[in-house]
Design an enzyme around this catalytic site. Structure first.
Site, PDB file in Angstrom:
ATOM      1  N   LYS A   1      -6.026   5.321  -9.711  1.00  0.00           N
ATOM      2  CA  LYS A   1      -5.054   5.445  -8.604  1.00  0.00           C
ATOM      3  C   LYS A   1      -5.454   6.569  -7.652  1.00  0.00           C
ATOM      4  CE  LYS A   1      -0.139   5.606  -7.523  1.00  0.00           C
ATOM      5  NZ  LYS A   1      -0.302   4.604  -6.469  1.00  0.00           N
TER       6      LYS A   1
ATOM      7  N   HIS B   1       0.177   6.847 -14.250  1.00  0.00           N
ATOM      8  CA  HIS B   1      -0.570   5.714 -13.716  1.00  0.00           C
ATOM      9  C   HIS B   1      -1.994   5.681 -14.271  1.00  0.00           C
ATOM     10  CE1 HIS B   1       2.709   5.263 -10.812  1.00  0.00           C
ATOM     11  NE2 HIS B   1       2.200   4.074 -10.547  1.00  0.00           N
TER      12      HIS B   1
ATOM     13  N   ASN C   1       7.512  -0.369  -4.430  1.00  0.00           N
ATOM     14  CA  ASN C   1       7.391  -1.050  -5.724  1.00  0.00           C
ATOM     15  C   ASN C   1       8.058  -2.425  -5.638  1.00  0.00           C
ATOM     16  OD1 ASN C   1       7.386  -1.741  -8.541  1.00  0.00           O
ATOM     17  ND2 ASN C   1       7.047   0.437  -8.940  1.00  0.00           N
TER      18      ASN C   1
ATOM     19  N   THR D   1       0.842  -1.207   0.000  1.00  0.00           N
ATOM     20  CA  THR D   1       0.000   0.000   0.000  1.00  0.00           C
ATOM     21  C   THR D   1       0.872   1.251   0.000  1.00  0.00           C
ATOM     22  OG1 THR D   1      -1.711  -1.191   1.192  1.00  0.00           O
ATOM     23  CG2 THR D   1      -1.798   1.217   1.308  1.00  0.00           C
ATOM     24  N   THR D   2       0.500   2.226  -0.813  1.00  0.00           N
ATOM     25  CA  THR D   2       1.287   3.456  -0.909  1.00  0.00           C
ATOM     26  C   THR D   2       0.517   4.631  -0.303  1.00  0.00           C
ATOM     27  OG1 THR D   2       0.436   3.843  -3.130  1.00  0.00           O
ATOM     28  CG2 THR D   2       2.553   2.701  -2.955  1.00  0.00           C
TER      29      THR D   2
HETATM   30  P1  NAD Z   1      -7.713  -1.495  -5.537  1.00  0.00           P
HETATM   31  O1  NAD Z   1      -8.616  -0.335  -5.248  1.00  0.00           O
HETATM   32  O2  NAD Z   1      -7.976  -2.311  -6.746  1.00  0.00           O
HETATM   33  O3  NAD Z   1      -7.705  -2.496  -4.298  1.00  0.00           O
HETATM   34  C1  NAD Z   1      -7.711  -2.090  -2.967  1.00  0.00           C
HETATM   35  C2  NAD Z   1      -8.610  -3.056  -2.212  1.00  0.00           C
HETATM   36  O4  NAD Z   1      -8.513  -2.762  -0.823  1.00  0.00           O
HETATM   37  C3  NAD Z   1     -10.089  -2.905  -2.620  1.00  0.00           C
HETATM   38  O5  NAD Z   1     -10.652  -4.173  -2.907  1.00  0.00           O
HETATM   39  C4  NAD Z   1     -10.721  -2.266  -1.403  1.00  0.00           C
HETATM   40  O6  NAD Z   1     -12.077  -2.666  -1.206  1.00  0.00           O
HETATM   41  C5  NAD Z   1      -9.812  -2.778  -0.290  1.00  0.00           C
HETATM   42  N1  NAD Z   1      -9.834  -1.970   0.910  1.00  0.00           N
HETATM   43  C6  NAD Z   1      -9.829  -0.620   1.016  1.00  0.00           C
HETATM   44  N2  NAD Z   1      -9.900  -0.249   2.303  1.00  0.00           N
HETATM   45  C7  NAD Z   1      -9.926  -1.394   3.023  1.00  0.00           C
HETATM   46  C8  NAD Z   1     -10.018  -1.673   4.408  1.00  0.00           C
HETATM   47  N3  NAD Z   1     -10.104  -0.693   5.313  1.00  0.00           N
HETATM   48  N4  NAD Z   1     -10.036  -2.972   4.803  1.00  0.00           N
HETATM   49  C9  NAD Z   1      -9.979  -3.974   3.909  1.00  0.00           C
HETATM   50  N5  NAD Z   1      -9.921  -3.767   2.576  1.00  0.00           N
HETATM   51  C10 NAD Z   1      -9.892  -2.491   2.146  1.00  0.00           C
HETATM   52  O7  NAD Z   1      -6.254  -0.887  -5.547  1.00  0.00           O
HETATM   53  P2  NAD Z   1      -4.921  -1.602  -6.105  1.00  0.00           P
HETATM   54  O8  NAD Z   1      -4.661  -1.110  -7.478  1.00  0.00           O
HETATM   55  O9  NAD Z   1      -4.989  -3.050  -5.834  1.00  0.00           O
HETATM   56  O10 NAD Z   1      -3.834  -0.901  -5.178  1.00  0.00           O
HETATM   57  C11 NAD Z   1      -3.822  -1.110  -3.781  1.00  0.00           C
HETATM   58  C12 NAD Z   1      -2.628  -0.356  -3.177  1.00  0.00           C
HETATM   59  O11 NAD Z   1      -1.420  -0.959  -3.645  1.00  0.00           O
HETATM   60  C13 NAD Z   1      -2.528   1.115  -3.556  1.00  0.00           C
HETATM   61  O12 NAD Z   1      -2.055   1.851  -2.449  1.00  0.00           O
HETATM   62  C14 NAD Z   1      -1.510   1.128  -4.681  1.00  0.00           C
HETATM   63  O13 NAD Z   1      -0.859   2.355  -4.825  1.00  0.00           O
HETATM   64  C15 NAD Z   1      -0.588   0.056  -4.199  1.00  0.00           C
HETATM   65  N6  NAD Z   1       0.284  -0.577  -5.219  1.00  0.00           N
HETATM   66  C16 NAD Z   1       1.519  -0.910  -4.794  1.00  0.00           C
HETATM   67  C17 NAD Z   1       2.373  -1.569  -5.661  1.00  0.00           C
HETATM   68  C18 NAD Z   1       3.732  -1.967  -5.145  1.00  0.00           C
HETATM   69  O14 NAD Z   1       4.515  -2.600  -5.891  1.00  0.00           O
HETATM   70  N7  NAD Z   1       4.053  -1.639  -3.900  1.00  0.00           N
HETATM   71  C19 NAD Z   1       1.967  -1.890  -6.952  1.00  0.00           C
HETATM   72  C20 NAD Z   1       0.689  -1.537  -7.350  1.00  0.00           C
HETATM   73  C21 NAD Z   1      -0.163  -0.887  -6.466  1.00  0.00           C
END
Ligand code: NAD
Length: 271
Positions: free
Chosen positions: A164, A160, A132, A105-106
């Site tokens: 996002k 992105h 990442n 998570t970011t």
């Molecule tokens: P997304 O919106 O598709 O998925 C997030 C999920 O988390 C959703 O299903 C949502 O319902 C759930 N969620 C939100 N709040 C919640 C809570 N309080 N309790 C339980 N579940 C909850 O988003 P995504 O594209 O999967 O990205 C998720 C995160 O990962 C973002 O912060 C994104 O920037 C990050 N990300 C990181 C990398 C990495 O390599 N570190 C790569 C891609 C995305």
């Protein structure tokens, strides 16, 4: 809930219904040495996490109660790809239940990460936070640190997908931090802008690096680091064309965090 073999690493995925989380469920379920024991999300509650991930039923249903699921499934590792909102509470609950953390998570505040790091040290449980997980992005940042020692005038453009939630991206923010450290106080040129007719068009400042965030359909995750010099520029660019790119890094982090007792930020500091 399917019973894991004793030697497998038990993983609970938070954000299991999301783009990244569902990919993590599919990845973990496909590994010989780990298994999904819990899946938490606020969406798709009651659905089989494997079916959501396109991996077929795995007998782990998505719940919206992290505390109860932690107690019932007793994971070794919680993998979190959710949202910065409420992250601290989720991370603390995981550590309080004896689970290590792998965090993708970011947008999480530095102060929150500091408190989680302190808690991890107190509990002697590993935490890996990686802006990442893609090897290409890790290399991009490594090369940028090298170049920053010689070419201190730098701007970042990150591009992105249009869903996002946070900007700049965690990768851009982290890259700017790494660049600042690599420059060791070497100054950048002064921004010549005297009249900014449209506020923000010079980007946002992370230290003395301008970061420009593009959000459009058609993109997934991309970043350019542009180094300017006299009569030349150098561009280092990484393109993510599939979320599969993040998965080997996530699996690696799950394996590594098991043997760790403290907090580490950045995948490059784990491998
Ligand atoms: P997304 O919106 O598709 O998925 C997030 C999920 O988390 C959703 O299903 C949502 O319902 C759930 N969620 C939100 N709040 C919640 C809570 N309080 N309790 C339980 N579940 C909850 O988003 P995504 O594209 O999967 O990205 C998720 C995160 O990962 C973002 O912060 C994104 O920037 C990050 N990300 C990181 C990398 C990495 O390599 N570190 C790569 C891609 C995305």
């Amino acid at each position: 809930m399917s019973k894991p073999a004793k030697s497998k690493i038990k993983v609970l995925v938070t954000g299991a219904a999301g783009r990244m989380g569902s990919n993590v469920v599919r990845t973990v379920a496909a590994q010989k040495d780990m298994c999904v024991v819990g899946a938490v999300d606020i969406a798709r509650v009651g659905a089989d996490a494997g079916e959501i991930a396109g991996a077929g039923a795995i007998g782990v249903l998505i719940t919206d109660g992290l505390a109860a699921t932690l107690r019932a499934s007793r994971p070794d590792v919680v993998v979190d790809f959710t949202s910065a909102e409420g992250f601290e509470k989720r991370a603390a609950a995981a550590l309080d239940n004896g689970a290590r953390l792998v965090v993708g998570t970011t947008g999480i505040d530095a102060a929150v990460l500091k408190r989680i790091a302190a808690k991890a040290a107190k509990k002697q449980l590993g935490v890996i936070v990686a802006p990442n997980f893609a090897i290409g992005a890790v290399l991009m940042m490594k090369f940028a640190r090298e170049a920053a020692r010689y070419m201190p005038d730098i701007e970042i453009i990150e591009l992105h997908h249009d869903q996002k939630a946070d900007s700049p991206s965690g990768t851009a923010h982290y890259t700017a931090e790494l660049i600042a450290a690599a420059k060791m106080g070497m100054p950048s040129r002064k921004d010549p802008t005297k009249i900014e007719k449209v506020k923000g068009c010079r980007g946002g400042a992370v230290g003395d690096v301008s970061v420009h965030s593009v959000r459009l359909p058609g993109f997934l995750a991309h970043q350019e680091i542009i180094f300017g010099g006299v009569g030349q520029t150098l561009t280092i660019r990484h393109d993510t064309t599939s979320r599969d790119s993040f998965m080997p890094g996530v699996a690696l982090a799950v394996r590594k965090v098991i043997g760790m007792k403290t907090y580490v930020r950045g995948l490059e500091n784990v491998v």
